[in-house]
Write a protein that holds these residues in place. Structure first.
Motif, mmCIF file in Angstrom:
data_model
loop_
_atom_site.group_PDB
_atom_site.id
_atom_site.type_symbol
_atom_site.label_atom_id
_atom_site.label_comp_id
_atom_site.label_asym_id
_atom_site.label_seq_id
_atom_site.Cartn_x
_atom_site.Cartn_y
_atom_site.Cartn_z
ATOM 1 N N ILE B 26 0.839 -1.212 0.000
ATOM 2 C CA ILE B 26 0.000 0.000 0.000
ATOM 3 C C ILE B 26 0.870 1.258 0.000
ATOM 4 O O ILE B 26 0.646 2.194 -0.775
ATOM 5 N N LEU B 27 1.865 1.269 0.868
ATOM 6 C CA LEU B 27 2.714 2.458 0.998
ATOM 7 C C LEU B 27 3.461 2.745 -0.306
ATOM 8 O O LEU B 27 3.610 3.911 -0.705
ATOM 9 N N VAL B 28 3.888 1.688 -0.958
ATOM 10 C CA VAL B 28 4.585 1.856 -2.244
ATOM 11 C C VAL B 28 3.640 2.469 -3.267
ATOM 12 O O VAL B 28 3.992 3.392 -4.013
ATOM 13 N N HIS B 29 2.385 1.959 -3.283
ATOM 14 C CA HIS B 29 1.417 2.462 -4.258
ATOM 15 C C HIS B 29 1.035 3.921 -3.947
ATOM 16 O O HIS B 29 0.933 4.744 -4.868
ATOM 17 N N CYS B 33 0.765 7.348 -6.362
ATOM 18 C CA CYS B 33 -0.604 7.532 -6.888
ATOM 19 C C CYS B 33 -1.306 8.660 -6.140
ATOM 20 O O CYS B 33 -1.636 8.522 -4.947
ATOM 21 N N ALA B 34 -1.569 9.738 -6.822
ATOM 22 C CA ALA B 34 -2.227 10.898 -6.190
ATOM 23 C C ALA B 34 -3.694 10.613 -5.893
ATOM 24 O O ALA B 34 -4.239 11.069 -4.879
ATOM 25 N N ASN B 35 -4.354 9.842 -6.779
ATOM 26 C CA ASN B 35 -5.781 9.543 -6.573
ATOM 27 C C ASN B 35 -6.004 8.763 -5.280
ATOM 28 O O ASN B 35 -6.900 9.080 -4.498
ATOM 29 N N CYS B 36 -5.202 7.748 -5.107
ATOM 30 C CA CYS B 36 -5.370 6.914 -3.904
ATOM 31 C C CYS B 36 -4.976 7.697 -2.648
ATOM 32 O O CYS B 36 -5.570 7.512 -1.586
ATOM 33 N N THR B 37 -3.995 8.559 -2.779
ATOM 34 C CA THR B 37 -3.610 9.390 -1.631
ATOM 35 C C THR B 37 -4.747 10.330 -1.267
ATOM 36 O O THR B 37 -5.061 10.533 -0.086
ATOM 37 N N ASN B 38 -5.387 10.873 -2.296
ATOM 38 C CA ASN B 38 -6.540 11.744 -2.065
ATOM 39 C C ASN B 38 -7.705 10.967 -1.434
ATOM 40 O O ASN B 38 -8.392 11.465 -0.531
ATOM 41 N N TYR B 39 -7.890 9.756 -1.903
ATOM 42 C CA TYR B 39 -8.956 8.892 -1.357
ATOM 43 C C TYR B 39 -8.709 8.629 0.128
ATOM 44 O O TYR B 39 -9.626 8.733 0.950
#
Lengths: 188, 175
Positions: B26-29, B33-39
């Motif tokens: 997860i941390l690597v992704h 990934c800005a979308n997942c960070t925003n999520y």
């Protein structure tokens, strides 16, 4: 003693599920009456911590959650909105409904208004969730219960708690996105 | 890792229940990934919003109402308590009850065996003498008189008087 120790936690669990304060108080009272009635059926967890029975708090939460979910299923979600808030009020009527905010002498600051709006937004967003998902979310986010205890209270596997919580959070996120907070300009 | 799979794991990630391997993935992704960070940021914000809901307090009126309901005579809790109390008092008084029962039974048994082991010592001569004494108390003349009275009553029953009176009436009619 029982009420003093666990009354507040049980009340807040029910309160976050149902908005009508009268129903919340009825269910809260019924929870403790049922608990006292069935106290002899409670099998305490052994000192070694084996899986023989739930902890007392979990047992109490189970009673409260069953009563609350039954009430929500019986009445339907649409009746959980406080209709008393929509009724015209008489001049001498006491303020019993917590949804009704009495006018204050002090001018509301932007922060207070935003906080109130946020509460309404979150409440409305929670109402869009199914009772089971809402119960899990409240137990996890508000009561801060671990997955194991939620599974024990609701009598479901831990995997179900994990998957339902993910769906509930996604549902809440979408509901909150549909009602974005109103932008206010601070008074000069 | 796809974003969809990542977002499914973000909820347990928020609760800190992922395995070490899943956590690393997860941390690597998230790092790329800005979308997942925003999520994830939205989930955290929503958690704060739910936790900021006002805390409901138990009022004294609620406690008093609960207490009065539990203590009312119609309360199932109260009746259950009284049932348990009655049961407890019965159990407490059980030794006294059992002692009384055992004492009564023992006394009855002792009396019975005492009567069995102590028969009346009466000789045959005494029995004959007492029978003679009983017969001697009877007056033979009075006995015969009583028997003759009974015979007279039986010899002239009421129906016979009526019968004779009937014949007398017929004789009067003929005359």
């Amino acid at each position: 003693m029982l009420v003093q120790r666990h009354g507040k936690a049980v009340l807040n669990l029910i309160d976050k599920m149902i908005r009508d304060r009268n129903i919340v108080e009825d269910l809260w009272q019924e929870t403790f009456v049922r608990a006292l009635e069935n106290l002899h059926t409670y099998e305490p967890r052994t000192p070694t911590g084996s899986e023989t029975g739930p902890s007392f708090v979990s047992w109490l939460y189970r009673i409260a959650s069953n009563l609350t979910l039954d009430e929500l299923r019986r009445r339907g979600r649409w009746r959980m909105f406080s209709w008393s808030a929509l009724k015209p009020r008489r001049a001498n009527e006491p303020d019993t409904d917590e949804d009704y905010d009495p006018p204050s002498d002090q001018p509301d600051t932007v922060a207070v208004l935003e906080a109130r709006e946020n509460i309404q937004r979150v409440r409305q967003a929670l109402d869009t969730l199914s009772p089971e998902w809402r119960m899990m979310l409240v137990m996890r986010e508000y009561q801060d219960l671990p997955y194991e205890e939620i599974a024990e209270i609701l009598n479901v596997p831990i995997g179900t708690v994990r998957s339902r919580l993910a769906r509930a959070r996604e549902q809440l996120r979408l509901a909150l996105l549909q009602t974005p907070p109103q932008k206010r300009r601070a008074h000069a | 890792m796809t974003c969809r799979y990542c977002q499914e794991l973000l909820s347990p990630h928020l609760d800190g229940v992922l395995s070490h391997e899943e956590e690393q993935t997860i941390l690597v992704h998230l790092a790329q990934c800005a979308n997942c960070t925003n999520y994830l940021s939205q989930l955290e914000t929503n958690r704060q919003l739910v936790r900021a809901l006002p805390v409901a307090e138990v009022t004294e009126a609620m406690e008093a109402q609960l207490l009065s309901r539990v203590q009312s005579p119609e309360s199932r809790v109260q009746s259950q308590k009284s049932t348990i109390y009655n049961l407890q008092s019965t159990i407490r008084s059980w030794p006294m009850l059992s002692f009384g029962t055992v004492a009564t039974c023992a006394a009855s048994m002792l009396f019975y065996f005492a009567m069995m082991q102590a028969p009346s010592k009466v000789s045959a001569e005494e029995v004959v003498a007492s029978m003679d004494q009983l017969i001697g108390t009877l007056d033979p003349d009075e006995g015969e008189k009583a028997i003759s009275e009974e015979t007279t009553d039986e010899a002239a029953p009421v129906w016979q008087e009526d019968f004779n009176r009937g014949f007398a009436n017929e004789d009067d009619d003929q005359n």
